[in-house]
Design an enzyme around this catalytic site. Structure first.
Site, PDB file in Angstrom:
ATOM      1  N   SER A 130      84.192  24.025  33.372  1.00 56.57           N
ATOM      2  CA  SER A 130      84.864  23.350  34.467  1.00 56.57           C
ATOM      3  C   SER A 130      84.928  23.730  35.998  1.00 56.57           C
ATOM      4  O   SER A 130      85.474  22.907  36.644  1.00 56.57           O
ATOM      5  CB  SER A 130      86.559  23.060  34.186  1.00 56.57           C
ATOM      6  OG  SER A 130      86.150  22.379  32.838  1.00 56.57           O
ATOM      7  N   LYS A 148      83.357  21.561  38.367  1.00 52.80           N
ATOM      8  CA  LYS A 148      84.057  20.305  38.590  1.00 52.80           C
ATOM      9  C   LYS A 148      84.332  20.352  40.415  1.00 52.80           C
ATOM     10  O   LYS A 148      84.494  19.230  40.915  1.00 52.80           O
ATOM     11  CB  LYS A 148      85.335  19.714  37.860  1.00 52.80           C
ATOM     12  CG  LYS A 148      85.058  19.705  36.287  1.00 52.80           C
ATOM     13  CD  LYS A 148      85.945  19.439  35.581  1.00 52.80           C
ATOM     14  CE  LYS A 148      85.727  18.843  34.076  1.00 52.80           C
ATOM     15  NZ  LYS A 148      85.787  19.709  32.992  1.00 52.80           N
ATOM     16  N   TYR A 176      76.966  15.329  32.946  1.00 52.90           N
ATOM     17  CA  TYR A 176      78.212  16.173  32.754  1.00 52.90           C
ATOM     18  C   TYR A 176      77.925  17.727  32.006  1.00 52.90           C
ATOM     19  O   TYR A 176      78.291  18.405  32.120  1.00 52.90           O
ATOM     20  CB  TYR A 176      79.286  15.431  32.101  1.00 52.90           C
ATOM     21  CG  TYR A 176      80.650  15.844  31.746  1.00 52.90           C
ATOM     22  CD1 TYR A 176      81.518  16.242  32.916  1.00 52.90           C
ATOM     23  CD2 TYR A 176      80.766  16.653  30.529  1.00 52.90           C
ATOM     24  CE1 TYR A 176      82.695  17.095  32.521  1.00 52.90           C
ATOM     25  CE2 TYR A 176      81.940  17.355  30.180  1.00 52.90           C
ATOM     26  CZ  TYR A 176      82.788  17.402  31.412  1.00 52.90           C
ATOM     27  OH  TYR A 176      83.918  18.274  31.152  1.00 52.90           O
ATOM     28  N   TYR A 194      94.407  22.669  34.806  1.00 54.37           N
ATOM     29  CA  TYR A 194      95.060  22.009  33.795  1.00 54.37           C
ATOM     30  C   TYR A 194      96.475  21.952  33.522  1.00 54.37           C
ATOM     31  O   TYR A 194      97.350  22.066  34.427  1.00 54.37           O
ATOM     32  CB  TYR A 194      94.412  22.392  32.312  1.00 54.37           C
ATOM     33  CG  TYR A 194      92.812  22.880  32.472  1.00 54.37           C
ATOM     34  CD1 TYR A 194      92.011  21.873  32.726  1.00 54.37           C
ATOM     35  CD2 TYR A 194      92.437  23.929  31.976  1.00 54.37           C
ATOM     36  CE1 TYR A 194      90.589  22.298  33.125  1.00 54.37           C
ATOM     37  CE2 TYR A 194      90.976  24.439  32.087  1.00 54.37           C
ATOM     38  CZ  TYR A 194      90.322  23.546  32.489  1.00 54.37           C
ATOM     39  OH  TYR A 194      89.029  23.943  32.885  1.00 54.37           O
ATOM     40  N   VAL A 246      86.308  26.953  30.921  1.00 51.88           N
ATOM     41  CA  VAL A 246      86.481  27.625  29.426  1.00 51.88           C
ATOM     42  C   VAL A 246      85.292  28.699  29.235  1.00 51.88           C
ATOM     43  O   VAL A 246      85.406  29.344  28.166  1.00 51.88           O
ATOM     44  CB  VAL A 246      86.299  26.648  28.199  1.00 51.88           C
ATOM     45  CG1 VAL A 246      87.615  25.568  28.381  1.00 51.88           C
ATOM     46  CG2 VAL A 246      84.985  25.899  27.867  1.00 51.88           C
TER      47      VAL A 246
HETATM   48  N1  GLN Z   1      82.664  22.208  28.424  1.00 54.38           N
HETATM   49  C1  GLN Z   1      83.772  21.610  28.748  1.00 54.38           C
HETATM   50  C2  GLN Z   1      84.116  20.310  28.090  1.00 54.38           C
HETATM   51  O1  GLN Z   1      84.451  20.151  26.903  1.00 54.38           O
HETATM   52  C3  GLN Z   1      84.250  21.924  30.109  1.00 54.38           C
HETATM   53  C4  GLN Z   1      85.885  22.151  29.909  1.00 54.38           C
HETATM   54  C5  GLN Z   1      86.365  23.256  30.742  1.00 54.38           C
HETATM   55  O2  GLN Z   1      85.948  24.088  31.109  1.00 54.38           O
HETATM   56  N2  GLN Z   1      87.593  23.024  30.602  1.00 54.38           N
HETATM   57  O3  GLN Z   1      84.048  19.297  28.879  1.00 54.38           O
END
Ligand code: GLN
Length: 303
Positions: A63, A66, A188, A239, A257
């Site tokens: 993420s 993003k 994505y 988050y 993550v």
């Molecule tokens: N791989 C992730 C997803 O499920 C990205 C989420 C994250 O890093 N919080 O979309």
């Protein structure tokens, strides 16, 4: 104390936190990573970067990517994205579906999965190739032509992507997807699989610390847009732990993550940290601890 000595001190202080937490085992490819990894880097506005530990080893951006997707869309398209995505903290897990129904398919912010899917959809419309545009951008900003996707992680994301698909189809039912849902999901998943080191990440984020400018003086974003992206990182970048992160670290930050976090000190520089063990909200345990120590010891904070 110079930055390198400080990073060394912090690495030894947070030693007991390294390896704590859980790996992101909902994506099997991420569960294979060594939980003892720890890298930490700091870059200043001139593009000088120092680091400790595994700071030159590429990890899965997840993420954290993003932020860069949003920066590209805002740079090309200005304010239009805000007709389709909000700017409020969600207070819910990053992959939550619950608010989407109440809010008619408009995600709370661009840094939860639903919001990032809308940003990816827009980037796809603007460029024809969202994942390629993002890779080119990250290569340019980090100065490293080897920044790339991890095909194993991307396919692991796709195989376990039912929840992201649910988010995207739900938004499509509210006309908040312009491209075919499957295409948006693919881009994505590739975006989440981008792989970079702490060194690359600290350099790539410098324009956010430098009011939209690169170290060479060229512009990525207007200074207002850089301020706005930093504000959204502060309020939404970690988050449902964004309040806790602001309390402990006091800097705009974006986590993933994979265990990476990019933090921005406007007017001073960037910090990037990687350690794969995650807390219950999906943020790196040792990573947050290291940023907490850095801001405490240096006074780097927006407050
Ligand atoms: N791989 C992730 C997803 O499920 C990205 C989420 C994250 O890093 N919080 O979309």
């Amino acid at each position: 104390m110079d930055h390198l000595a400080l990073l060394e001190r912090i690495m030894s202080e947070v030693g007991p936190e390294i390896g704590r937490g859980r790996l992101a085992d909902y994506i099997p490819a991420l569960a294979q990573v060594d939980p003892r990894k720890f890298g930490f880097a700091v870059a200043d506005l001139d593009g000088r970067v120092v680091g400790v530990g595994d700071w030159e080893e590429p990890f899965s951006l997840q993420s954290v990517a993003k932020v860069f997707g949003l920066a590209l869309v805002v740079a090309r398209d200005g304010e239009r994205i805000w007709e389709r995505v909000g700017r409020e903290p969600s207070g819910n897990p990053f992959n939550s579906l619950v608010q989407l129904e109440h809010e008619h398919g408009i995600p709370r912010n661009p840094f939860i999965n639903a919001g990032a899917l809308v940003v990816t959809d827009r980037l796809l419309t603007l460029t024809g190739d969202a994942r390629g545009a993002l890779r080119t951008f990250l290569r340019e900003e980090s100065g490293n032509d080897e920044v790339d996707f991890d095909a194993v992680v991307a396919s692991s994301e796709a195989e376990h992507g039912a929840r992201n698909a649910a988010l995207a189809y739900f938004m499509a039912s509210h006309d908040n997807m312009d491209n075919p849902v499957q295409t948006v999901l693919e881009h994505y998943f590739w975006q989440s699989s981008l792989t970079m080191s702490c060194r690359d990440l600290a350099l790539a984020g410098l324009f956010l610390a430098c009011h939209g400018l690169r170290a060479d003086g060229s512009r990525v974003l207007s200074s207002s847009d850089a301020k706005r992206i930093n504000a959204i990182m502060l309020t939404c970048g970690t988050y449902d732990a964004a309040g806790e992160f602001a309390y402990r670290v006091g800097l705009p930050g974006k986590s993933g993550v994979g265990g990476g976090i990019l933090a921005v000190m406007p007017g001073r520089g960037t910090l990037s940290v990687w350690s794969p063990g995650l807390d219950s909200r999906g943020n790196s345990v040792a990573g947050v601890a290291a940023l907490d120590r850095f801001s405490t010891l240096t006074g780097w904070s927006v407050f």
